[in-house]
Design a protein around this motif. Structure first.
Motif, PDB file in Angstrom:
ATOM      1  N   LEU A  43       0.836  -1.310  -0.170  1.00 46.47           N
ATOM      2  CA  LEU A  43      -0.060   0.123  -0.124  1.00 46.47           C
ATOM      3  C   LEU A  43       0.862   1.243  -0.076  1.00 46.47           C
ATOM      4  O   LEU A  43       0.822   2.196  -0.930  1.00 46.47           O
ATOM      5  N   HIS A  88      -6.155   8.987  -1.034  1.00 46.84           N
ATOM      6  CA  HIS A  88      -6.369   7.630  -0.356  1.00 46.84           C
ATOM      7  C   HIS A  88      -7.573   6.799  -1.095  1.00 46.84           C
ATOM      8  O   HIS A  88      -7.588   5.568  -1.161  1.00 46.84           O
ATOM      9  N   GLY A  92      -7.632   2.803  -2.473  1.00 46.35           N
ATOM     10  CA  GLY A  92      -8.672   2.018  -2.139  1.00 46.35           C
ATOM     11  C   GLY A  92      -8.649   1.860  -0.626  1.00 46.35           C
ATOM     12  O   GLY A  92      -8.712   0.673   0.001  1.00 46.35           O
ATOM     13  N   VAL A  93      -8.222   2.964   0.086  1.00 49.73           N
ATOM     14  CA  VAL A  93      -8.343   2.917   1.711  1.00 49.73           C
ATOM     15  C   VAL A  93      -9.788   2.631   2.002  1.00 49.73           C
ATOM     16  O   VAL A  93     -10.484   3.466   1.483  1.00 49.73           O
ATOM     17  N   THR A  94      -9.793   1.997   3.291  1.00 45.61           N
ATOM     18  CA  THR A  94     -10.970   1.734   3.686  1.00 45.61           C
ATOM     19  C   THR A  94     -11.306   2.241   5.088  1.00 45.61           C
ATOM     20  O   THR A  94     -10.065   2.516   5.822  1.00 45.61           O
ATOM     21  N   GLN A  97      -9.133   0.626   8.110  1.00 49.72           N
ATOM     22  CA  GLN A  97      -7.678   1.126   8.178  1.00 49.72           C
ATOM     23  C   GLN A  97      -7.318   2.101   9.137  1.00 49.72           C
ATOM     24  O   GLN A  97      -6.550   2.480   9.740  1.00 49.72           O
ATOM     25  N   GLU A 140     -13.976  10.458   1.549  1.00 50.72           N
ATOM     26  CA  GLU A 140     -13.785   9.224   0.554  1.00 50.72           C
ATOM     27  C   GLU A 140     -15.022   8.412   0.299  1.00 50.72           C
ATOM     28  O   GLU A 140     -15.028   7.866  -0.734  1.00 50.72           O
ATOM     29  N   TYR A 144     -16.061   7.622  -3.458  1.00 50.70           N
ATOM     30  CA  TYR A 144     -16.412   6.189  -3.788  1.00 50.70           C
ATOM     31  C   TYR A 144     -17.868   6.151  -4.500  1.00 50.70           C
ATOM     32  O   TYR A 144     -17.969   5.364  -5.361  1.00 50.70           O
ATOM     33  N   ALA A 151     -16.529   0.700  -1.281  1.00 48.32           N
ATOM     34  CA  ALA A 151     -15.361   1.485  -0.528  1.00 48.32           C
ATOM     35  C   ALA A 151     -14.184   0.412  -0.720  1.00 48.32           C
ATOM     36  O   ALA A 151     -14.243  -0.510  -0.387  1.00 48.32           O
ATOM     37  N   GLY A 152     -13.079   1.137  -1.391  1.00 49.98           N
ATOM     38  CA  GLY A 152     -11.849   0.284  -1.587  1.00 49.98           C
ATOM     39  C   GLY A 152     -11.887  -0.307  -2.960  1.00 49.98           C
ATOM     40  O   GLY A 152     -10.890  -0.797  -3.378  1.00 49.98           O
ATOM     41  N   ASP A 153     -12.983  -0.532  -3.712  1.00 51.79           N
ATOM     42  CA  ASP A 153     -12.970  -1.549  -4.776  1.00 51.79           C
ATOM     43  C   ASP A 153     -12.774  -0.661  -5.956  1.00 51.79           C
ATOM     44  O   ASP A 153     -13.866  -0.552  -6.682  1.00 51.79           O
ATOM     45  N   SER A 253      -6.717   2.073 -11.230  1.00 56.83           N
ATOM     46  CA  SER A 253      -7.731   2.442 -10.318  1.00 56.83           C
ATOM     47  C   SER A 253      -8.701   3.481 -11.286  1.00 56.83           C
ATOM     48  O   SER A 253      -8.513   3.684 -12.147  1.00 56.83           O
TER      49      SER A 253
END
Length: 398
Positions: A43, A88, A92-94, A97, A140, A144, A151-153, A253
């Motif tokens: 990451l 972020h 893909g930060v969720t 984390q 974030e 998304y 989220a993160g995908d 991404s």
């Protein structure tokens, strides 16, 4: 907004925390990666960890956020945190984390400041952290949702449909989604992340601006090979230069980034240096494709004409606009650029119209100098936008 109980505590301890924030950041990352080595492997940017830029960026953002809570308690944090939230999201930060970060950051504060961290002080700075974290989580989540992903995908497979050498040390890659899908829309000036698996098994991620206009059947990124002049080679850029070929598939991404060309008719300044030309190219391409007639002043600085990525393309795009002017500076102009100035970019001799909106991209000293010139000439700070390739070391000190 900080609680009434926490305001005097944070105000009293901010000088001590600010003085130690660099040490806190160092201890934090050491603790984080000891407990979760996969975060450094897959990451975080290992290069920015090695040179200390990520630690300085974290320190600046935390100190800047705490200062904002004290000095401007009624202001929303969105402007300060927008750039971080886009970065972020591109990684893909969720939300989960942030709990991991909290645990290791507060432990680092205690390690560095020792007995000075009383329960009262710990509660106050815990509140600062969660105000910042929850603001980022909300921003974030919005990003998304706008990208229409969970989220993160954010990751998708994209095929390289073309590869072109673009001046000394730079290569452009045209990308098309695998299958029958069209590329996602984006705003001129935004970027995507590219994730590659390196020989040691690490999956490192880097961001690259989309260097052509939206609305086409393909995306394009331009990658400059990082390193040289005594600096270590860039892990991902070197891998892409050595391995990315037409027909290969990359993990890319959705587009993010808060540098997006404003849709109005006012005059523009598009200023870049080096590979910072890439978001400017997307903006120029979009302006030309949409038949824009607004006044556009284009400034670019580079080492030499050979190092100027997409040089002829930029010249052609400026010529395609009815009210655009290009001003070039090269450290080594050579015979190919008799019309260019020698040395570093300087706005003092340029006529800049009233109501100017400026977009800057390039090394920090270049942007800092131009931003200072623009402020001195009366351009409001809110009309000067910039993109940083790497950790944003301006946060908290503008």
């Amino acid at each position: 907004m900080l609680s009434e109980q926490s305001v005097p505590v944070v105000r009293a301890t901010l000088p001590a925390v600010g003085a130690a924030i660099g040490d806190i950041a160092d201890v934090f990352y050491r603790k984080l990666f000891d407990a979760h080595p996969e975060l450094l492997r897959d990451l975080f940017n290992r290069g920015n960890q090695a040179n200390g830029e990520q630690q300085r960026a974290l320190a600046g953002s935390v100190a800047g956020f705490a200062g904002m809570l004290l000095e401007n308690p009624d202001e929303r944090a969105d402007v300060l945190l927008s750039r971080i939230s886009h970065k972020h999201a591109s990684l893909g930060v969720t939300p989960d984390q942030y709990t991991v970060v909290h645990e290791n950051l507060m432990a680092a504060v205690v390690d560095v400041l020792g007995d000075a961290v009383t329960p009262e002080v710990a509660r106050a700075w815990d509140e600062v952290y969660w105000l910042m974290a929850n603001a980022l989580i909300a921003l974030e989540a919005r990003l998304y949702a706008e990208a229409d992903v969970a989220a993160g995908d954010v990751w998708r497979s994209m095929e390289i449909t073309d590869r072109i050498e673009e001046g000394a040390g730079s290569v452009s890659l045209a990308l098309r989604p695998t299958g029958d899908r069209l590329p996602a829309p984006f705003r001129p000036g935004q970027y995507v992340s590219v994730r590659v698996e390196l020989p040691d098994g690490a999956r490192q991620i880097r961001q690259y601006s989309l260097s052509a206009a939206p609305g086409r059947s393909e995306w394009r990124i331009t990658v400059k090979r990082a390193g040289g002049d005594g600096r270590p080679d860039g892990e991902v850029s070197s891998w892409l230069h050595a391995n990315a070929r037409k027909g290969d598939v990359l993990t890319v991404s959705a587009p993010f980034g808060d540098l997006g060309l404003a849709e109005h008719d006012g005059p523009l300044l598009l200023a870049s240096a080096g590979i910072g030309v890439t978001p400017v190219l997307a903006m120029l391409d979009h302006l030309a494709a949409t038949g824009a007639t607004r006044p556009v002043t284009v400034v670019h600085a580079d080492r030499s004409p050979d190092h100027h990525a997409h040089r002829q393309e930029q010249l052609d795009l400026v010529r395609a606009l009815p009210d655009a002017r290009l001003h070039l500076w090269y450290e080594e102009p050579g015979d190919l650029a008799a019309q260019a100035s020698t040395g570093r970019a300087d706005l003092s001799g340029l006529e800049l119209p009233e109501g100017l909106t400026a977009y800057l991209c390039g090394p920090e000293p270049f942007m800092r100098a131009l931003r200072g010139d623009l402020l001195h000439r009366g351009v409001p700070a809110e009309d000067i936008h910039y993109e940083v390739f790497g950790p944003d070391l301006w946060l908290g000190r503008q």
